[in-house]
Design an enzyme around this catalytic site. Structure first.
Site, mmCIF file in Angstrom:
data_model
loop_
_atom_site.group_PDB
_atom_site.id
_atom_site.type_symbol
_atom_site.label_atom_id
_atom_site.label_comp_id
_atom_site.label_asym_id
_atom_site.label_seq_id
_atom_site.Cartn_x
_atom_site.Cartn_y
_atom_site.Cartn_z
ATOM 1 N N ASP A 276 54.258 0.682 -3.060
ATOM 2 C CA ASP A 276 54.902 -0.587 -3.405
ATOM 3 C C ASP A 276 55.161 -1.416 -2.136
ATOM 4 O OD1 ASP A 276 55.957 -2.794 -4.294
ATOM 5 O OD2 ASP A 276 57.451 -2.082 -5.390
ATOM 6 N N LYS B 119 66.007 2.834 -10.372
ATOM 7 C CA LYS B 119 66.043 3.017 -8.901
ATOM 8 C C LYS B 119 66.812 3.921 -8.468
ATOM 9 C CE LYS B 119 63.913 -1.053 -9.180
ATOM 10 N NZ LYS B 119 62.561 -1.060 -9.097
ATOM 11 N N ASP C 238 61.939 4.822 -8.459
ATOM 12 C CA ASP C 238 61.385 3.851 -7.635
ATOM 13 C C ASP C 238 62.513 4.170 -6.583
ATOM 14 O OD1 ASP C 238 60.843 1.754 -5.852
ATOM 15 O OD2 ASP C 238 60.742 0.360 -7.254
ATOM 16 N N GLU D 78 58.149 6.020 -6.745
ATOM 17 C CA GLU D 78 57.608 4.880 -6.077
ATOM 18 C C GLU D 78 58.209 4.967 -4.695
ATOM 19 O OE1 GLU D 78 55.719 1.220 -7.867
ATOM 20 O OE2 GLU D 78 58.017 0.471 -7.521
ATOM 21 N N LYS E 259 52.706 -6.497 -5.797
ATOM 22 C CA LYS E 259 53.686 -7.733 -6.121
ATOM 23 C C LYS E 259 53.046 -8.974 -5.373
ATOM 24 C CE LYS E 259 58.274 -5.720 -6.330
ATOM 25 N NZ LYS E 259 58.292 -4.230 -5.972
HETATM 26 MG MG MG Z 1 59.098 -0.663 -6.439
#
Ligand code: MG
Length: 368
Positions: free
Chosen positions: A241, A165, A193, A218, A265
């Site tokens: 995402d 992240k 991400d 991402e 997701k």
């Molecule tokens: Mg993500």
């Protein structure tokens, strides 16, 4: 076969370590999980789960799932749960939008359909690969040193895929990407991400400063418009995402060439029935996939694994298993678990794992 009862359970799933996204902008310590049990007149019981990642991450929240189920339940009652399209249409007409509230019902229906057919869900969906799926770690937004330590901890558990992240500070993001690339091992999959954490100019600054490394990012910016605006100005593969919510988003991304990867997701997109269409759009356009639940217990991870198994091996980069981040286990160790950094598809009909009901407490609502 008919749905005769929908029971709703509310459980808190504490995270082992507090978790930060977007450079500390968002902090999470506890997930609000909704478990749904669907009874049928055939005696088959299906389970679903909806666990958003807190209520500040995307437009989804635990109380909203429970309220949404209350609104939709009268329209689902009496339907044949094996006819997942009928159930989907009943939910969509009784409550437009609110996809995250629909995914646990959709999941429980697929569980019932699989049990009734004597097949794992992935096989009922057309055929599940038995190639174990790599689990992607989730490395929260931290310093260079902490990032190395967290990746090491995951490597010791066998992980070969990592979602690191970043976002929020250009200089720090460049330093972390360069450092992680320095320690990347052969064969490791690393996704950077951003979780929407950059403006357009921040995205372009990091992407141009790291273009020699050929890395994947991402959700670099907030919206599909932002991602479109920068798409001709950098060479990095991009995964979408959070901005991939419905089938129209998927077709827009595919048509306009906004991304090379979908991060699907299941809770956000409304469950397996809707996610399978996104998978097909992706495959038709040469787009690869990561598949995740959003959050939750081994039940939610298992649902994601079934979808991942229906994607050709070469196009499915990894799954994510939230179960490894929790301090409670509602299924007593059953179901797909981390084996050398991979999840194996369960070889039993339906979802393949049910919770221990006595860990869930009493239902917070029962619809009949
Ligand atoms: Mg993500």
């Amino acid at each position: 076969m008919k749905v005769t009862r929908i029971s709703v359970y509310h459980v808190y799933l504490p995270l082992e370590h507090p978790y930060w996204l977007s450079g500390g902008r968002l902090k999470f310590e506890m997930l609000d999980a909704t478990l749904v049990k669907i009874d049928t007149d055939a005696g088959i019981i299906g389970w679903g789960e909806g666990t958003p990642w807190g209520h500040t991450y995307v437009p989804a929240h635990g109380p909203g799932i429970r309220a949404g189920i209350g609104t939709m339940a009268p329209f689902v009652m009496g339907l044949d749960p094996r006819r997942v399209l009928d159930v989907e249409r009943a939910m969509d007409s009784s409550l437009p939008g609110h996809l995250y509230a629909k995914s646990p019902i959709d999941m429980a229906c697929w569980d019932i359909a699989g049990q009734a057919a004597g097949m794992p869900i992935a096989d009922l969906m057309g055929g599940g690969s038995r190639t174990p799926r790599p689990i992607a770690s989730s490395v929260g937004a931290k310093t260079v040193e902490e990032t190395r330590a967290v990746i090491d901890r995951y490597r010791q558990r066998g992980y070969t895929a990592h979602s690191v992240k970043i976002g929020g500070d250009v200089a720090r993001d460049i330093a972390r990407v360069r450092d992680v690339e320095d320690i990347r091992r052969d064969g490791e999959i690393i996704l950077y991400d951003v979780n929407r954490g950059w403006t357009r100019q921040q995205a372009l600054r990091v992407m141009s400063a790291t273009q020699d490394l050929s890395v994947m990012f991402e959700q670099p910016c907030e919206t599909l418009d932002d991602i479109a605006a920068i798409s001709g100005k950098h060479a990095a593969p991009v995964s979408v995402d959070e901005a991939l919510v419905n089938l129209q988003d998927a077709t827009c991304i595919a048509r306009d060439g906004l991304a090379e990867i979908f991060g699907i997701k299941l809770n956000r997109v409304g469950g397996l029935t809707k996610a399978a269409r996104m998978r097909d759009v992706a495959l038709a356009h040469g787009i690869d996939m990561f598949v995740m639940a959003t959050g939750g217990s081994v039940l939610a991870d298992t649902e994601a694994l079934h979808l991942a198994a229906t994607i050709p091996d070469a196009n499915c980069h990894a799954v994510w298993a939230c179960q490894d981040m929790l301090t409670v286990d509602i299924a007593g160790g059953r179901g797909p678990r981390n084996v050398d950094g991979h999840l194996h598809l369960p070889e039993v009909p339906g979802l393949g794992v049910h919770p221990d009901e006595d860990t869930l407490g009493d239902p917070v609502a029962i619809y009949t």
